[in-house]
Scaffold this motif. Structure first.
Motif, PDB file in Angstrom:
ATOM      1  N   ARG A 108       0.856  -1.183   0.000  1.00 34.16           N
ATOM      2  CA  ARG A 108       0.000   0.000   0.000  1.00 34.16           C
ATOM      3  C   ARG A 108       0.894   1.235   0.000  1.00 34.16           C
ATOM      4  NH1 ARG A 108      -5.495  -0.766   1.655  1.00 34.16           N
ATOM      5  NH2 ARG A 108      -5.533   1.493   1.937  1.00 34.16           N
ATOM      6  N   VAL A 109       0.515   2.227  -0.786  1.00 36.55           N
ATOM      7  CA  VAL A 109       1.348   3.419  -0.884  1.00 36.55           C
ATOM      8  C   VAL A 109       0.616   4.638  -0.353  1.00 36.55           C
ATOM      9  CG1 VAL A 109       2.541   2.502  -2.904  1.00 36.55           C
ATOM     10  CG2 VAL A 109       0.604   4.026  -3.215  1.00 36.55           C
ATOM     11  N   MET A 110       1.394   5.634   0.007  1.00 38.55           N
ATOM     12  CA  MET A 110       0.855   6.948   0.341  1.00 38.55           C
ATOM     13  C   MET A 110       1.805   7.987  -0.236  1.00 38.55           C
ATOM     14  SD  MET A 110       1.633   7.173   4.421  1.00 38.55           S
ATOM     15  CE  MET A 110       3.294   7.002   5.093  1.00 38.55           C
ATOM     16  N   VAL A 111       1.268   9.132  -0.559  1.00 38.52           N
ATOM     17  CA  VAL A 111       2.081  10.210  -1.138  1.00 38.52           C
ATOM     18  C   VAL A 111       2.884  10.864  -0.021  1.00 38.52           C
ATOM     19  CG1 VAL A 111       2.018  12.421  -2.340  1.00 38.52           C
ATOM     20  CG2 VAL A 111       0.420  10.591  -2.980  1.00 38.52           C
ATOM     21  N   SER A 123       3.519  21.162 -14.094  1.00 40.05           N
ATOM     22  CA  SER A 123       4.345  19.976 -13.899  1.00 40.05           C
ATOM     23  C   SER A 123       4.304  19.572 -12.429  1.00 40.05           C
ATOM     24  CB  SER A 123       5.788  20.263 -14.323  1.00 40.05           C
ATOM     25  OG  SER A 123       6.647  19.207 -13.929  1.00 40.05           O
ATOM     26  N   LEU A 124       4.063  18.284 -12.201  1.00 40.58           N
ATOM     27  CA  LEU A 124       4.017  17.745 -10.845  1.00 40.58           C
ATOM     28  C   LEU A 124       5.048  16.635 -10.714  1.00 40.58           C
ATOM     29  CD1 LEU A 124       0.953  16.675  -8.732  1.00 40.58           C
ATOM     30  CD2 LEU A 124       2.661  14.969  -9.327  1.00 40.58           C
ATOM     31  N   LEU A 125       5.845  16.686  -9.659  1.00 39.65           N
ATOM     32  CA  LEU A 125       6.736  15.585  -9.290  1.00 39.65           C
ATOM     33  C   LEU A 125       6.243  15.023  -7.967  1.00 39.65           C
ATOM     34  CD1 LEU A 125      10.332  16.925 -10.059  1.00 39.65           C
ATOM     35  CD2 LEU A 125       8.978  15.304 -11.396  1.00 39.65           C
ATOM     36  N   ARG A 126       6.121  13.699  -7.889  1.00 41.29           N
ATOM     37  CA  ARG A 126       5.588  13.058  -6.687  1.00 41.29           C
ATOM     38  C   ARG A 126       6.491  11.903  -6.254  1.00 41.29           C
ATOM     39  NH1 ARG A 126      -0.027  10.298  -7.575  1.00 41.29           N
ATOM     40  NH2 ARG A 126      -0.759  12.464  -7.497  1.00 41.29           N
ATOM     41  N   LEU A 127       6.708  11.822  -4.962  1.00 38.22           N
ATOM     42  CA  LEU A 127       7.378  10.667  -4.369  1.00 38.22           C
ATOM     43  C   LEU A 127       6.365   9.966  -3.476  1.00 38.22           C
ATOM     44  CD1 LEU A 127       9.880   8.920  -3.785  1.00 38.22           C
ATOM     45  CD2 LEU A 127      10.402  10.481  -1.886  1.00 38.22           C
ATOM     46  N   SER A 128       6.113   8.685  -3.755  1.00 40.23           N
ATOM     47  CA  SER A 128       5.204   7.885  -2.944  1.00 40.23           C
ATOM     48  C   SER A 128       5.998   6.808  -2.225  1.00 40.23           C
ATOM     49  CB  SER A 128       4.122   7.240  -3.809  1.00 40.23           C
ATOM     50  OG  SER A 128       3.309   8.237  -4.399  1.00 40.23           O
ATOM     51  N   VAL A 129       5.541   6.476  -1.026  1.00 41.47           N
ATOM     52  CA  VAL A 129       6.249   5.507  -0.185  1.00 41.47           C
ATOM     53  C   VAL A 129       5.259   4.453   0.302  1.00 41.47           C
ATOM     54  CG1 VAL A 129       7.936   7.222   0.562  1.00 41.47           C
ATOM     55  CG2 VAL A 129       5.874   6.862   1.933  1.00 41.47           C
ATOM     56  N   SER A 130       5.795   3.348   0.830  1.00 47.61           N
ATOM     57  CA  SER A 130       4.960   2.331   1.448  1.00 47.61           C
ATOM     58  C   SER A 130       4.507   2.830   2.812  1.00 47.61           C
ATOM     59  CB  SER A 130       5.736   1.024   1.594  1.00 47.61           C
ATOM     60  OG  SER A 130       6.755   1.176   2.576  1.00 47.61           O
ATOM     61  N   MET A 131       3.604   2.093   3.438  1.00 49.36           N
ATOM     62  CA  MET A 131       3.113   2.490   4.747  1.00 49.36           C
ATOM     63  C   MET A 131       4.206   2.412   5.808  1.00 49.36           C
ATOM     64  SD  MET A 131       0.126   3.389   3.921  1.00 49.36           S
ATOM     65  CE  MET A 131      -0.388   3.871   5.571  1.00 49.36           C
ATOM     66  N   THR A 132       5.290   1.721   5.503  1.00 51.26           N
ATOM     67  CA  THR A 132       6.425   1.662   6.432  1.00 51.26           C
ATOM     68  C   THR A 132       7.493   2.697   6.092  1.00 51.26           C
ATOM     69  OG1 THR A 132       7.440  -0.100   5.095  1.00 51.26           O
ATOM     70  CG2 THR A 132       6.061  -0.773   6.951  1.00 51.26           C
ATOM     71  N   GLU A 160       9.096   3.157   3.084  1.00 48.52           N
ATOM     72  CA  GLU A 160      10.077   2.788   2.054  1.00 48.52           C
ATOM     73  C   GLU A 160       9.695   3.441   0.724  1.00 48.52           C
ATOM     74  OE1 GLU A 160      11.924  -1.237  -0.041  1.00 48.52           O
ATOM     75  OE2 GLU A 160      10.169  -1.363   1.255  1.00 48.52           O
ATOM     76  N   PRO A 161      10.628   4.139   0.049  1.00 44.02           N
ATOM     77  CA  PRO A 161      10.315   4.754  -1.242  1.00 44.02           C
ATOM     78  C   PRO A 161       9.843   3.721  -2.254  1.00 44.02           C
ATOM     79  CG  PRO A 161      12.397   5.592  -0.396  1.00 44.02           C
ATOM     80  CD  PRO A 161      12.016   4.444   0.483  1.00 44.02           C
ATOM     81  N   VAL A 162       8.771   4.042  -2.971  1.00 44.55           N
ATOM     82  CA  VAL A 162       8.170   3.097  -3.902  1.00 44.55           C
ATOM     83  C   VAL A 162       8.093   3.651  -5.319  1.00 44.55           C
ATOM     84  CG1 VAL A 162       6.019   1.887  -4.509  1.00 44.55           C
ATOM     85  CG2 VAL A 162       6.813   1.918  -2.137  1.00 44.55           C
TER      86      VAL A 162
END
Length: 243
Positions: free
Chosen positions: A179-182, A212-221, A223-225
Motif C-alpha cells: 500500500r502506498v501513500m504520497v 508539472s508535478l513531481l511526486r514521491l510515494s512511499v509504502s506504509m512503512t 520505504e520509497p516506492v
C-alpha cells in the motif's frame, strides 16, 4: 528499566505494524470488516485500548475506515490521480471531479540521478516506466510517467495493470501487497515537451505551458516506492487541491 526496553517501540505501534502486514498479505480484502476490537485484543493478548489506538492510526493513514455501529473496514488504495480535482477556474467552493485514466504503455527505463536518489537506488538501475493518459470531460488533460524498481516489482506488466483497472497503486496493493501513500509533491510551470504535447493532442508550433508535478510515494512503512512525473493542461481547467 534497561536501555533495550527504552528503545522498544510502543506496543500499539507493534500491533499497528502487525495488522498492516496482515492487510498487505491479503488476510482482509478491500471493504471487508476486521474482527472486533475485543476479538483482536483477545487474539493478540493485548488490551482493547491498545487495539483501538492502533486501529485509529490506521484509519488516519487511510488504510482503514470506520462505519458507526458496523465496525472497521479495509479501505481502497489511494488513487493514482491523488486528492486534487479539476474544476472551473475561479469557481472556489464548487465541487470538481477527477479525470479517468488510460494505460498507454509499460516499458523499461534507467533511473536518473534524481530518481535514484529519491527511490534509494543506484544510478541507472532498471525501472518500470508506466505511462498513463488522463481524460477529463472526454479531453486529454494530463500525462503521467510513473517509475518503479524492476527488482522490487518483478514481473509487472500491462496485463496486471489493466486487470486492476489501470491503476498503479491498486496493482501494487493487490499484486504485491504494498500500500502506498504520497510523501511529497512539487509543482511548477513548464513548457510541455514535444512528445508529451503530441500525446495530449497539442499539435501546434506554439510552445504550450503546463503544470508539472513531481511526486514521491512511499509504502506504509516509509520505504520509497514510486517517482512520478505529471504534465497537466490547465488552460481550461483549474487543478484544485482541497485540504
Amino acid at each position: 528499566m534497561n536501555r533495550n526496553q527504552l528503545r522498544r517501540r510502543p506496543l500499539y505501534e507493534q500491533i499497528k505494524s502487525l495488522l498492516l502486514q496482515r492487510i498487505n498479505d491479503g488476510e482482509w480484502q478491500v471493504d471487508e470488516a476486521l474482527p472486533s476490537e475485543w476479538d483482536l485484543a483477545e487474539e493478540l493478548s493485548v488490551s482493547q485500548g491498545t487495539i483501538r489506538r492502533a486501529l485509529t492510526e490506521l484509519v488516519q493513514d487511510e488504510v482503514l475506515y470506520r462505519q458507526q455501529g458496523r465496525g472497521t473496514f479495509v479501505a481502497e488504495s489511494v488513487s493514482d490521480w491523488g486528492d486534487a480535482l479539476l474544476g472551473s477556474p475561479g469557481a472556489m467552493g464548487v465541487g470538481g471531479a477527477a479525470p479517468l485514466v488510460e494505460l498507454l504503455s509499460c516499458s523499461r527505463a534507467n533511473a536518473s540521478v534524481e530518481m535514484a536518489e529519491a527511490l534509494g537506488l543506484r544510478r541507472s538501475e532498471p525501472l518500470w516506466r508506466l505511462r498513463q493518459l488522463w481524460r477529463y470531460q472526454g479531453q486529454p488533460i494530463a500525462l503521467d510517467d510513473a517509475y518503479l524498481s524492476c527488482e522490487k516489482f518483478e514481473g509487472l506488466d500491462a496485463r496486471w495493470l489493466r486487470q486492476f483497472g489501470g491503476g498503479v497503486y491498486a496493482t501494487l496493493q493487490r499484486r504485491y501487497g504494498v500500500r502506498v501513500m504520497v510523501k511529497s509533491e512539487q509543482f511548477r510551470a513548464e513548457l510541455l515537451p514535444r512528445e508529451e504535447a503530441s500525446l495530449l493532442g497539442q499539435v501546434t508550433s506554439i510552445e504550450v505551458p503546463a503544470l508539472s508535478l513531481l511526486r514521491l510515494s512511499v509504502s506504509m512503512t516509509g520505504e520509497p516506492v514510486e517517482w512520478r512525473q505529471r504534465y497537466c493542461l490547465t488552460q481550461q481547467f483549474a487543478y484544485v487541491v482541497t485540504p
